[in-house]
Design a protein around this motif. Structure first.
Motif, PDB file in Angstrom:
ATOM      1  N   VAL A  32      48.904  46.366  36.586  1.00  0.00           N
ATOM      2  CA  VAL A  32      48.769  45.288  37.562  1.00  0.00           C
ATOM      3  C   VAL A  32      47.665  44.339  37.084  1.00  0.00           C
ATOM      4  O   VAL A  32      47.064  44.535  36.024  1.00  0.00           O
ATOM      5  CB  VAL A  32      48.446  45.852  38.954  1.00  0.00           C
ATOM      6  N   HIS A  33      47.395  43.321  37.892  1.00  0.00           N
ATOM      7  CA  HIS A  33      46.383  42.346  37.506  1.00  0.00           C
ATOM      8  C   HIS A  33      45.077  42.480  38.286  1.00  0.00           C
ATOM      9  O   HIS A  33      44.095  41.816  37.984  1.00  0.00           O
ATOM     10  CB  HIS A  33      46.929  40.921  37.661  1.00  0.00           C
ATOM     11  N   GLY A 407      50.929  41.989  51.256  1.00  0.00           N
ATOM     12  CA  GLY A 407      52.365  41.729  51.297  1.00  0.00           C
ATOM     13  C   GLY A 407      53.021  41.688  49.933  1.00  0.00           C
ATOM     14  O   GLY A 407      54.070  42.297  49.714  1.00  0.00           O
ATOM     15  N   LEU A 408      52.407  40.989  48.970  1.00  0.00           N
ATOM     16  CA  LEU A 408      52.971  40.872  47.625  1.00  0.00           C
ATOM     17  C   LEU A 408      52.911  42.199  46.864  1.00  0.00           C
ATOM     18  O   LEU A 408      53.928  42.663  46.334  1.00  0.00           O
ATOM     19  CB  LEU A 408      52.267  39.751  46.859  1.00  0.00           C
ATOM     20  N   PRO A 409      51.743  42.879  46.783  1.00  0.00           N
ATOM     21  CA  PRO A 409      51.752  44.172  46.095  1.00  0.00           C
ATOM     22  C   PRO A 409      52.634  45.208  46.778  1.00  0.00           C
ATOM     23  O   PRO A 409      53.260  46.037  46.102  1.00  0.00           O
ATOM     24  CB  PRO A 409      50.277  44.600  46.098  1.00  0.00           C
ATOM     25  N   TYR A 410      52.724  45.181  48.104  1.00  0.00           N
ATOM     26  CA  TYR A 410      53.649  46.070  48.801  1.00  0.00           C
ATOM     27  C   TYR A 410      55.077  45.849  48.292  1.00  0.00           C
ATOM     28  O   TYR A 410      55.807  46.807  48.017  1.00  0.00           O
ATOM     29  CB  TYR A 410      53.625  45.785  50.299  1.00  0.00           C
ATOM     30  N   ALA A 411      55.476  44.588  48.201  1.00  0.00           N
ATOM     31  CA  ALA A 411      56.836  44.274  47.748  1.00  0.00           C
ATOM     32  C   ALA A 411      57.069  44.790  46.339  1.00  0.00           C
ATOM     33  O   ALA A 411      58.131  45.341  46.022  1.00  0.00           O
ATOM     34  CB  ALA A 411      57.083  42.767  47.820  1.00  0.00           C
ATOM     35  N   ASN A 412      56.076  44.617  45.464  1.00  0.00           N
ATOM     36  CA  ASN A 412      56.210  45.118  44.099  1.00  0.00           C
ATOM     37  C   ASN A 412      56.436  46.624  44.081  1.00  0.00           C
ATOM     38  O   ASN A 412      57.300  47.136  43.360  1.00  0.00           O
ATOM     39  CB  ASN A 412      54.956  44.772  43.292  1.00  0.00           C
ATOM     40  N   ALA A 413      55.646  47.343  44.865  1.00  0.00           N
ATOM     41  CA  ALA A 413      55.752  48.802  44.873  1.00  0.00           C
ATOM     42  C   ALA A 413      57.089  49.264  45.436  1.00  0.00           C
ATOM     43  O   ALA A 413      57.717  50.193  44.904  1.00  0.00           O
ATOM     44  CB  ALA A 413      54.607  49.409  45.676  1.00  0.00           C
ATOM     45  N   MET A 436      47.669  36.406  44.000  1.00  0.00           N
ATOM     46  CA  MET A 436      48.881  35.750  43.511  1.00  0.00           C
ATOM     47  C   MET A 436      49.229  36.149  42.073  1.00  0.00           C
ATOM     48  O   MET A 436      50.383  36.027  41.654  1.00  0.00           O
ATOM     49  CB  MET A 436      48.750  34.233  43.615  1.00  0.00           C
ATOM     50  N   ALA A 437      48.259  36.674  41.333  1.00  0.00           N
ATOM     51  CA  ALA A 437      48.564  37.126  39.972  1.00  0.00           C
ATOM     52  C   ALA A 437      49.580  38.253  39.973  1.00  0.00           C
ATOM     53  O   ALA A 437      50.233  38.499  38.940  1.00  0.00           O
ATOM     54  CB  ALA A 437      47.284  37.577  39.269  1.00  0.00           C
ATOM     55  N   GLU A 438      49.749  38.926  41.109  1.00  0.00           N
ATOM     56  CA  GLU A 438      50.727  40.017  41.144  1.00  0.00           C
ATOM     57  C   GLU A 438      52.168  39.507  41.142  1.00  0.00           C
ATOM     58  O   GLU A 438      53.100  40.293  40.959  1.00  0.00           O
ATOM     59  CB  GLU A 438      50.462  40.926  42.339  1.00  0.00           C
TER      60      GLU A 438
END
Length: 571
Positions: A32-33, A407-413, A436-438
């Protein structure tokens, strides 16, 4: 131990662990970033799969960065293992570079917390850490000094007694706590069967108990109100559903809390007692896996310590069926009116774009097994009221910590865990900007997430909270220039669209959902749309008016938006 993924960011404090992951044939390291995102992803992995999430960070600042995501796991009772590095044991305590006593820093967040001093410890303590995380539904932490990481696996430099070893067959999951005692079940059944105006409050602990929950509601003739983390417990179009509770809840849900004579709390420790019935006005039955949470919010008549699914299944045969449906029908009618009002607010003719319309478009376009992840803020209100749970849909957000940016890292996982499902992150511009880097992480791993940015160029929830306290807003709207997150998405090699006109919104959302890769739609919405509670107390209205009189800088725009909302509902 059933671990197949580790989310993290390397550093010189964990090079030995990274080499071990490189050699592993069964564990995938997801780069991750930002370490905070790694911890959020571990928490989301646990929420979505039921299996332990694992995150990895280097010594010092890396370990510090994990904390926000780890507190998210702790407060939402999710099993997560955090692994951090440390300087060599020979230099600990000397003020070495990046030396931070992470075992002390993690004392509050971790249920199990250990510095590994001896390589011989590792098989045993890793097993114990994971089992503790499962059993106590929380965070376990191991920090491993560099020299321990690179030592031979069977090294025991101190020639101690035989070290602890894991059991020959190690359980990868904690077993459910099971069924309460029969006398407790019968006591609960007696209270519930005697109810004239029953209500069920379903939380995250009942997400796996949908059929049992609906069966008990049918027997009791009881409407079901849901906490936000428990939103997916039953479908929103169920005959028993009356929406949510609290500031983000529905008017029928609030009225039910004031009207019921028996409240059945299932898998929830809902903290906001001002939204619960008065203690002397209602009899309470509560089922929870943790005995410490029984009776923590309201005095109870009957407490059931057990797994929600198994407990409800055991309880149902003891209940007397209530054939009088007048109480239930009253709330079915109220929910029909509420749904009509919410649909009216999804008005595509409004300018600027109404956030309710944005969420309505997402709701219509998404599949019936889509997963929505959400940040904290006004977006949680729009998701709570306009994201419809139907079919196999799921919904995840930071519940008790209510932090920005997951919200964004949750979606990635979730997308990593379920590569064939549609995964949508509904986020605000403030939260998205933090991590936002994720989105680049998603592009680099090939995750086809869809991110929708509800962009009001402000910290919307804080704006309204200031006004409800009677203060004119201050320091909550960002200056120009506004960020163009769609350009960032395209720069990462993904789909990016900027939408300022409601007429272009549906095509943009559907195009993003159809894109074979990460996609982002950045939508300019009305910054003056208030996330009003289902019912407005006199004191709230009074302080809102006070903020206007004290010089609220955008009072004309806010008043205009409120007028448009009312016209939409009347039209």
């Amino acid at each position: 131990m059933g671990v197949d993924t580790v989310f993290g960011l390397p550093g010189d404090g964990i090079n030995g662990i990274m080499e071990g992951l490189r050699r592993s044939k069964t564990i995938r390291f997801v780069l991750v970033h930002h370490e905070e995102a790694a911890a959020f992803m571990a928490a989301a992995h646990a929420k979505a799969t039921g299996r332990i999430g694992v995150c990895l960070a280097t010594s010092g600042p890396g370990g510090i960065h994990l904390l926000n995501g780890l507190y998210d796991a702790k407060l939402d009772h999710q099993p997560v293992l955090a692994i951090t590095g440390s300087q060599e044991t020979s230099v600990l305590g000397t003020g070495y570079q990046q030396e931070v006593g992470l075992e002390h820093l993690y004392e509050d967040v971790a249920e199990y917390n250990l510095v590994v001093d001896n390589p011989a410890q590792l098989p045993g303590v890793v097993d114990i850490a994971i089992r503790t995380a499962y059993a106590r539904r929380g965070v376990a932490h191991l920090t491993v000094p560099n020299d321990v990481q690179v030592a031979d696996a069977d090294a025991d430099p101190y020639q101690h007694v035989a070290p602890a070893t894991p059991p020959a067959t190690s359980a990868t999951r904690a077993y459910p706590i099971g069924i309460p005692r029969e006398q407790d079940l019968r006591a609960a059944a007696e209270v519930l069967s005697a109810a004239e105006r029953p209500a069920i409050l379903a939380g995250a602990g009942s997400l796996h108990a949908r059929e049992e929950l609906l069966a008990v509601a049918d027997l009791l003739g009881a409407p079901i109100v849901k906490t936000l983390p428990g939103k997916a417990a039953i479908p929103d179009d169920s005959e028993f559903a009356v929406g949510g509770i609290g500031l983000l809840g529905t008017k029928p849900g609030a009225e039910l809390m004031d009207d019921c004579d028996v409240l059945f709390m299932v898998g929830t420790n809902f903290p906001y007692t001002k939204h619960l019935p008065a203690p002397d006005a209602v009899k309470v039955v509560q089922v929870d896996a943790d005995p410490a949470r029984i009776g923590a919010r309201l005095p109870i008549k009957a407490g059931l310590v057990g797994d929600a699914k198994e407990t409800l299944a055991a309880l149902a045969p003891m209940l007397t069926r209530r054939d009088d449906r007048a109480h239930l029908e009253k709330y079915q009618k109220a929910m029909g009116d509420w749904r009509s009002n919410m649909e009216a607010l999804e008005n595509k003719d409004r300018s600027p774009i109404a956030p309710q319309y944005l969420m309505g478009v997402i709701d219509d376009a998404a599949t019936d097994d889509a997963v929505l992840t959400c940040d904290s803020g006004t977006i949680a209100t729009w998701a709570a009221r306009h994201w419809t749970i139907r079919g196999g849909r799921e919904f995840y957000l930071s519940g008790n910590l209510a932090t920005m940016a997951p919200g964004l890292p949750y979606a990635n996982a979730v997308q990593h865990a379920f590569p064939k499902r549609q995964v949508i992150a509904f986020v605000g511009d403030g939260g998205f900007a933090m991590l936002m880097a994720e989105f680049l992480t998603a592009a680099q791993h090939g995750w086809p997430i869809t991110v929708v940015v509800n962009n009001n160029n402000s910290l919307g929830q804080i704006l309204w909270e200031q006004m409800v306290l009677g203060y004119p807003e201050h320091g909550v709207r960002f200056e120009k220039p506004e960020g163009n997150f769609a350009a960032w998405a395209e720069a990462c090699g993904g789909f990016g669209r900027k939408v300022t006109d409601a007429g272009e919104l549906e095509a943009a959302i559907r195009g993003a959902l159809a894109f074979d890769g990460p996609a982002l739609v950045d939508v300019d919405v009305d910054p003056n749309e208030p996330p009003l509670p289902g019912t407005i107390a006199y004191e709230q209205a009074k302080k809102f008016a006070t903020a206007f009189l004290r010089g609220q800088p955008h009072k004309v725009a806010i008043a205009t938006t409120l007028f448009k909302d009312k016209i939409s509902q009347l039209g």
